[in-house]
Design a protein around this motif. Sequence first.
Motif, short mmCIF file in Angstrom:
data_model
loop_
_atom_site.label_atom_id
_atom_site.label_comp_id
_atom_site.label_asym_id
_atom_site.label_seq_id
_atom_site.Cartn_x
_atom_site.Cartn_y
_atom_site.Cartn_z
N PRO A 279 42.94 3.74 -7.60
CA PRO A 279 43.98 3.61 -6.58
C PRO A 279 44.46 4.97 -6.08
O PRO A 279 44.55 5.95 -6.85
CB PRO A 279 45.09 2.88 -7.32
N ALA A 280 44.78 5.03 -4.80
CA ALA A 280 45.35 6.26 -4.24
C ALA A 280 46.77 6.46 -4.75
O ALA A 280 47.18 7.58 -5.08
CB ALA A 280 45.33 6.18 -2.71
N THR A 281 47.52 5.36 -4.80
CA THR A 281 48.87 5.39 -5.38
C THR A 281 49.02 4.15 -6.26
O THR A 281 48.45 3.09 -5.97
CB THR A 281 49.96 5.37 -4.29
N SER A 282 49.79 4.27 -7.33
CA SER A 282 49.95 3.15 -8.24
C SER A 282 51.16 3.39 -9.12
O SER A 282 51.56 4.54 -9.36
CB SER A 282 48.70 2.96 -9.12
N ALA A 283 51.76 2.30 -9.59
CA ALA A 283 52.87 2.41 -10.52
C ALA A 283 52.40 2.96 -11.87
O ALA A 283 53.20 3.50 -12.63
CB ALA A 283 53.53 1.04 -10.70
N PHE A 284 51.11 2.81 -12.18
CA PHE A 284 50.53 3.34 -13.41
C PHE A 284 49.03 3.50 -13.20
O PHE A 284 48.45 2.95 -12.25
CB PHE A 284 50.79 2.40 -14.60
N THR A 285 48.38 4.24 -14.06
CA THR A 285 46.92 4.33 -14.06
C THR A 285 46.41 4.29 -15.49
O THR A 285 47.09 4.77 -16.42
CB THR A 285 46.40 5.62 -13.38
N ARG A 286 45.21 3.71 -15.65
CA ARG A 286 44.55 3.65 -16.96
C ARG A 286 43.07 3.93 -16.74
O ARG A 286 42.47 3.46 -15.78
CB ARG A 286 44.70 2.26 -17.59
N ARG A 287 42.48 4.68 -17.66
CA ARG A 287 41.03 4.91 -17.61
C ARG A 287 40.36 3.87 -18.50
O ARG A 287 40.67 3.76 -19.69
CB ARG A 287 40.70 6.32 -18.09
N VAL A 288 39.48 3.07 -17.92
CA VAL A 288 38.87 1.94 -18.61
C VAL A 288 37.36 1.93 -18.38
O VAL A 288 36.84 2.68 -17.54
CB VAL A 288 39.48 0.59 -18.13
N VAL A 289 36.67 1.06 -19.11
CA VAL A 289 35.22 0.90 -18.97
C VAL A 289 34.93 -0.54 -18.56
O VAL A 289 35.45 -1.48 -19.17
CB VAL A 289 34.49 1.24 -20.28
N VAL A 290 34.10 -0.73 -17.53
CA VAL A 290 33.69 -2.07 -17.11
C VAL A 290 32.83 -2.67 -18.21
O VAL A 290 31.79 -2.14 -18.57
CB VAL A 290 32.90 -2.02 -15.79
N GLY A 307 40.39 0.52 -24.82
CA GLY A 307 40.57 0.53 -26.26
C GLY A 307 40.42 -0.89 -26.79
O GLY A 307 39.43 -1.57 -26.52
N GLY A 308 41.44 -1.39 -27.48
CA GLY A 308 41.38 -2.75 -28.00
C GLY A 308 41.87 -3.80 -27.03
O GLY A 308 41.82 -5.00 -27.32
N PHE A 309 42.35 -3.38 -25.86
CA PHE A 309 42.87 -4.32 -24.87
C PHE A 309 41.81 -4.60 -23.82
O PHE A 309 41.00 -3.73 -23.48
CB PHE A 309 44.12 -3.74 -24.20
N ARG A 310 41.80 -5.82 -23.30
CA ARG A 310 40.87 -6.20 -22.25
C ARG A 310 41.64 -6.63 -21.00
O ARG A 310 42.45 -7.56 -21.05
CB ARG A 310 39.95 -7.36 -22.70
#
Length: 341
Positions: A279-290, A307-310
């Motif tokens: 996202p260009a702007t966001s209330a939060f960001t997370r780095r994840v893996v598809v 991590g342990g969350f999906r």
Amino acid sequence: MSSSIAGNAPCCAPAEAIALESVSFHHGAVPAVNAVSLAVPPGAFVSILGPSGCGKTTLLKLAGGYLLPRAGRVFIAGRDATALPPEARRLGMVFQNLALFPHLSAWENIAFGLRVARVPAAEVSARVNDMLARVDITPAEAGRPPDRLSGGQRQRVALARALVTRPLALLLDEPMSSLDIHLRRRMRELILKLHRASGIATLIVTHDPAEALAMSDTLVVMNQGRVLEQGAPQALYNSPKTAFTARLLGPANIVEGPMVGLPGGTRALIRPGAIELNPATSAFTRRVVVESVEFQGDQWAATLADGGFRWLAHGRQFPPPGTEVVIGAARIHPLTEADAP
């Protein structure tokens, strides 16, 4: 008395088509409905949604007089009907099993209630034929017994039988549960068409969130014999108070506040459709893996490992599994109440 639509405190305005005031019912020692108050205003379409065993069908039967409450009162059009039998309440009822008379034709099934009420023969004929046209049952089909009709035709006959007497309100107990997905949609459209044309207040029990969201003016969520939340369908979908309601109404990411920048101890809802990639702007960001991607016809669904969350995400396109991406969301809805009713 309060004029709120539903809840667990007394509410019984005389103008309501149906009003249950602090109604309770037990199956043996087990409470099936626990001090529930619920009102259906004139002309409204109210859905009761909840898991199996939550008490929603019991509540409908209490409204219809098929069960008598252990405590509380039932009002029909402002009149105390708590002790009245079903036939004295002037309500139309479509049961889950339809309860059509097997030895009567479709026409005679629809006419039955009018004849019991001693409506003149000419009027019976006119009203039955009018209802047959409204539910799209042909004269040939009207002459057949229920076992020679399709499932959809039997549903329409049961609906016509309930409406032909011009009831004060209509009660529907999961009327589409036995139909396939295409017939369910057609029946849903027919029920709404008849509701709008007649203006008859309607109370429907369903376990299908899509039906409840699409049909209702007011949606009532039940769990463990109590009303957990109630409100406009869009409001409950986007801004529920509990994780239970959020999950009941559709796929949901339920996260702890610190994960998305909210205060500790906060639980929050983010719908899969609100997840954005890079996202260009966001209330939060997370780095994840598809982790996985699934084609669902009108959209793609992805599972994203954090991590342990999906995370669940819906959209038009996702990179292949194994790709690292950054996600965010513009809308985060804090959940303000615990799930326990």
